[in-house]
Design a protein around this motif. Sequence first.
Motif, PDB file in Angstrom:
ATOM      1  N   ALA A 135       0.823  -1.214   0.000  1.00 18.74           N
ATOM      2  CA  ALA A 135       0.000   0.000   0.000  1.00 18.74           C
ATOM      3  C   ALA A 135       0.851   1.257   0.000  1.00 18.74           C
ATOM      4  N   GLY A 136       2.008   1.235   0.662  1.00 13.08           N
ATOM      5  CA  GLY A 136       2.836   2.422   0.788  1.00 13.08           C
ATOM      6  C   GLY A 136       3.955   2.462  -0.238  1.00 13.08           C
ATOM      7  N   TYR A 137       4.292   3.670  -0.682  1.00 14.66           N
ATOM      8  CA  TYR A 137       5.410   3.853  -1.615  1.00 14.66           C
ATOM      9  C   TYR A 137       6.074   5.183  -1.284  1.00 14.66           C
ATOM     10  N   ARG A 138       7.409   5.169  -1.222  1.00 16.51           N
ATOM     11  CA  ARG A 138       8.160   6.378  -0.926  1.00 16.51           C
ATOM     12  C   ARG A 138       9.327   6.507  -1.887  1.00 16.51           C
ATOM     13  N   LYS A 139       9.628   7.756  -2.221  1.00 19.98           N
ATOM     14  CA  LYS A 139      10.729   8.016  -3.129  1.00 19.98           C
ATOM     15  C   LYS A 139      11.471   9.261  -2.671  1.00 19.98           C
ATOM     16  N   LEU A 140      12.797   9.204  -2.696  1.00 25.06           N
ATOM     17  CA  LEU A 140      13.617  10.358  -2.346  1.00 25.06           C
ATOM     18  C   LEU A 140      13.930  11.154  -3.603  1.00 25.06           C
ATOM     19  N   VAL A 141      13.760  12.473  -3.503  1.00 25.89           N
ATOM     20  CA  VAL A 141      14.009  13.371  -4.625  1.00 25.89           C
ATOM     21  C   VAL A 141      15.070  14.380  -4.194  1.00 25.89           C
ATOM     22  N   THR A 180      33.071  18.580  -1.398  1.00 21.31           N
ATOM     23  CA  THR A 180      31.790  19.058  -1.931  1.00 21.31           C
ATOM     24  C   THR A 180      30.711  19.014  -0.858  1.00 21.31           C
ATOM     25  N   ALA A 181      29.691  19.849  -1.034  1.00 20.68           N
ATOM     26  CA  ALA A 181      28.575  19.884  -0.091  1.00 20.68           C
ATOM     27  C   ALA A 181      27.696  18.651  -0.266  1.00 20.68           C
ATOM     28  N   SER A 182      27.028  18.276   0.792  1.00 17.26           N
ATOM     29  CA  SER A 182      26.128  17.121   0.729  1.00 17.26           C
ATOM     30  C   SER A 182      24.834  17.512   0.032  1.00 17.26           C
ATOM     31  N   PRO A 183      24.302  16.623  -0.798  1.00 21.15           N
ATOM     32  CA  PRO A 183      23.020  16.926  -1.444  1.00 21.15           C
ATOM     33  C   PRO A 183      21.882  16.874  -0.430  1.00 21.15           C
ATOM     34  N   THR A 184      20.818  17.572  -0.736  1.00 18.13           N
ATOM     35  CA  THR A 184      19.633  17.554   0.123  1.00 18.13           C
ATOM     36  C   THR A 184      18.522  16.800  -0.593  1.00 18.13           C
ATOM     37  N   PHE A 185      17.715  16.083   0.183  1.00 14.43           N
ATOM     38  CA  PHE A 185      16.662  15.252  -0.380  1.00 14.43           C
ATOM     39  C   PHE A 185      15.328  15.585   0.281  1.00 14.43           C
ATOM     40  N   ALA A 186      14.277  15.321  -0.444  1.00 14.58           N
ATOM     41  CA  ALA A 186      12.918  15.398   0.095  1.00 14.58           C
ATOM     42  C   ALA A 186      12.229  14.077  -0.204  1.00 14.58           C
ATOM     43  N   GLU A 187      11.388  13.646   0.723  1.00 13.26           N
ATOM     44  CA  GLU A 187      10.682  12.380   0.547  1.00 13.26           C
ATOM     45  C   GLU A 187       9.304  12.623  -0.062  1.00 13.26           C
TER      46      GLU A 187
END
Length: 379
Positions: free
Chosen positions: A125-131, A150-157
């Motif tokens: 039922a659940g699905y998640r993706k990092l962008v 280098t700087a670390s990338p930032t992600f949103a779920e």
Amino acid sequence: MDMEIETEVISQSFDLVSRQDEAEKAIKVLRSDVDEVKARLDRVSRAASRPALDGVVKTESPEVKSFVTGYLRQGRETELKSLSGLTPGDGGYAVPREIDAMIASALKDISPIRQIAQVVQVGSAGYRKLVATGGVASGWVGEGDDRPETASPTFAEVAPPSGDLYANPAASQAMLDDAGFDLEGWLSAEIAVEFAAAEGSAFVAGTGVNQPLGFLASATSLAGDAVRPFGSLQYIGSGDAAGFDANPESKLIDLVHTLKAGHRQGASWVMNSATLAEVRKMKTSDGAFLWQPGLVEGQPDRLLGYPVVEAEDMPDIAANQFPIAFGNFRNGYLIAERTATSILRDPFTNKPFVHFYATRRVGGQVLDSAAIKLLKIEA
């Protein structure tokens, strides 16, 4: 002597009559067999002549035969339990893959947003993706210079809200008893039409509560991509509080170029037919129409060089509404759905009709808010 000859003649006559009777009976049996073979060939010919749905070829696998004839037509469940993949779940049985493929193909054909969005199949039922919301730092250095870290990338779920989409078509018992009735094709088409209508509305304006979150229900902002919060869509005003201003083509051109060049490859317009009717009347200063019909059969109509998708769930032109969307929906909107469709046969609720309660879990949400832009009716 004459008596014996007469007796022999009579006996032979009886034998001849008996043989004729036997021959006639054999001919009748043979004709009956021929008629039966002809009837079977006619049924096979009619079945073969039915057009396949979107190129999906019907199969006569034991799984499909058992499901259609045993469960859908006659309501027998015992033979289904021994077939792999056909287990009761959510109050129904998962349909065989062949029938599920027919439903999915029809959905793709008649659901406008599904045609252009990104669709993923999930097993739960659940699905998640990092962008990734920001790139890593980069720069130039000399051959012998130190390499800075280098700087670390930032992600949103992104976790698309989902809900159970259902359809409940009904057939009479007489239809089910008719061996010539294409139950498999009829049921697939009925479910697909109902699913497409419900999900088309949800993908555009769904609330996100037990259903997908539509892209028009997402947060909106006038801010550009660099400063706008992740998940909110940029819009521009139409220039008039109730419609378009004196130069509507300039607003549409501005809307196109708010989208990054990378997203414009594969972008399309989305609007309903009433809005499209107004857009088709728009002309440039030299009298040329902005809208151009498709010149080749099967090719979409175009506006400013980009295809137009008609979605009747988009709002009409009115104050504070968003009647036009432009973007790359393949990158901008995510549809997550559970692969299997379940069907529960219900012959009791509405006698003498048999209902087929079909469910499929579907979710949706904006994936990349920089990939979709909106036009708002405002001054």
